[in-house]
Design an enzyme around this catalytic site. Sequence first.
Site, PDB file in Angstrom:
ATOM      1  N   HIS A 183      -4.789  -5.264  -1.407  1.00 16.55           N
ATOM      2  CA  HIS A 183      -5.805  -5.057  -0.376  1.00 16.55           C
ATOM      3  C   HIS A 183      -6.923  -6.090  -0.519  1.00 16.55           C
ATOM      4  CE1 HIS A 183      -3.745  -1.171  -0.712  1.00 16.55           C
ATOM      5  NE2 HIS A 183      -4.146  -0.909   0.521  1.00 16.55           N
TER       6      HIS A 183
ATOM      7  N   SER B 159       0.835  -1.205   0.000  1.00 16.05           N
ATOM      8  CA  SER B 159       0.000   0.000   0.000  1.00 16.05           C
ATOM      9  C   SER B 159       0.868   1.253   0.000  1.00 16.05           C
ATOM     10  CB  SER B 159      -0.962  -0.047   1.186  1.00 16.05           C
ATOM     11  OG  SER B 159      -1.970   0.938   1.055  1.00 16.05           O
TER      12      SER B 159
ATOM     13  N   GLU C 178      -2.203  -2.479  -8.061  1.00 19.25           N
ATOM     14  CA  GLU C 178      -3.473  -2.688  -7.368  1.00 19.25           C
ATOM     15  C   GLU C 178      -3.795  -1.398  -6.641  1.00 19.25           C
ATOM     16  OE1 GLU C 178      -4.003  -3.074  -3.749  1.00 19.25           O
ATOM     17  OE2 GLU C 178      -1.961  -2.419  -3.326  1.00 19.25           O
TER      18      GLU C 178
END
Length: 307
Positions: A277, A116, A212
């Site tokens: 995620h 992330s 992503e």
Amino acid sequence: MTALVRPSRLAPGARVAVIAPSGPVVEERLQAGLDLLRGWDLDPVVAPHVLDTHGELGYLAGSDADRAVDLQQAWCDPAVDAVLCARGGYGAQRMIDLLDWEAMRAAGPKVFVGFSDVTTLHQAFATRLGLVTLYGPAAAGADFVKSTVAQEHLKATLFAPETVRVLTSRGAPMAPGRARGVTLGGCLSLLASDLGTRHARPGARDGLLLIEDVGEQAYRVDRLLTQLLRTGWLDGVKGVVLGSWAACGPYDVLRTVLADRLGGLGVPVVEEFGFGHCEGALTMPLGVSAELDSDAGTLTLDEPALR
């Protein structure tokens, strides 16, 4: 683009430092993550400021200076074999310029894991230290402490990386073909935010791009990909591997956007690779040579991620 230096795999008894370079950490989940690491016969040590919260900006795990000190001290400690991020969130971009990259380079290679917001650090570890890193679960992340799949895949990557050289998609090919390149990428919005900074990769040429994101509606994903296209950052990319898109709206709408923006690249694109995620997130090595087979839905590493 060439493959980067692979750190050594972990062995029982290895010391791993847990840091919080971005957002604040939930203590209960941190303790659960530490228990899991101890169950793997690792020796986790928690950096001094992991449970801090910034006095005025509650979305940060303490001050920028303290978060940077935690990372640098952990990395430069010769007794530490790996550095694991407790969570993502936001904040790595604020502290990255406070790191002494010369001192960190002198400390030598070791394992680095996170995802992330940690994308910013993955890019810097590639450009400033020349190291393979692992885009994998956060040590205090909800998925890591609950998902056996995420736990076992990270554990195998750390201890027996030769057993996870073939990564398999859960979905179908978006664009067919085979391609070879060096893996790079992470969270799409962070890659776009990093454009033009001194620590970011200059582009994805000759690479296999892994992307992503979370909480970005279809039009925002369109905007982020369009930004990468317009800047030329995607010029020469060899293939694209798509991970999870949690809370990004209806997937059929998002898929249309992904196909529209990536289809013109003329390279293999594979979706639903199960990293990022999502529940049971895979650990994806960045900086390794690999082959993407879109039709088979596989990403095969030329060598194990760790030595």
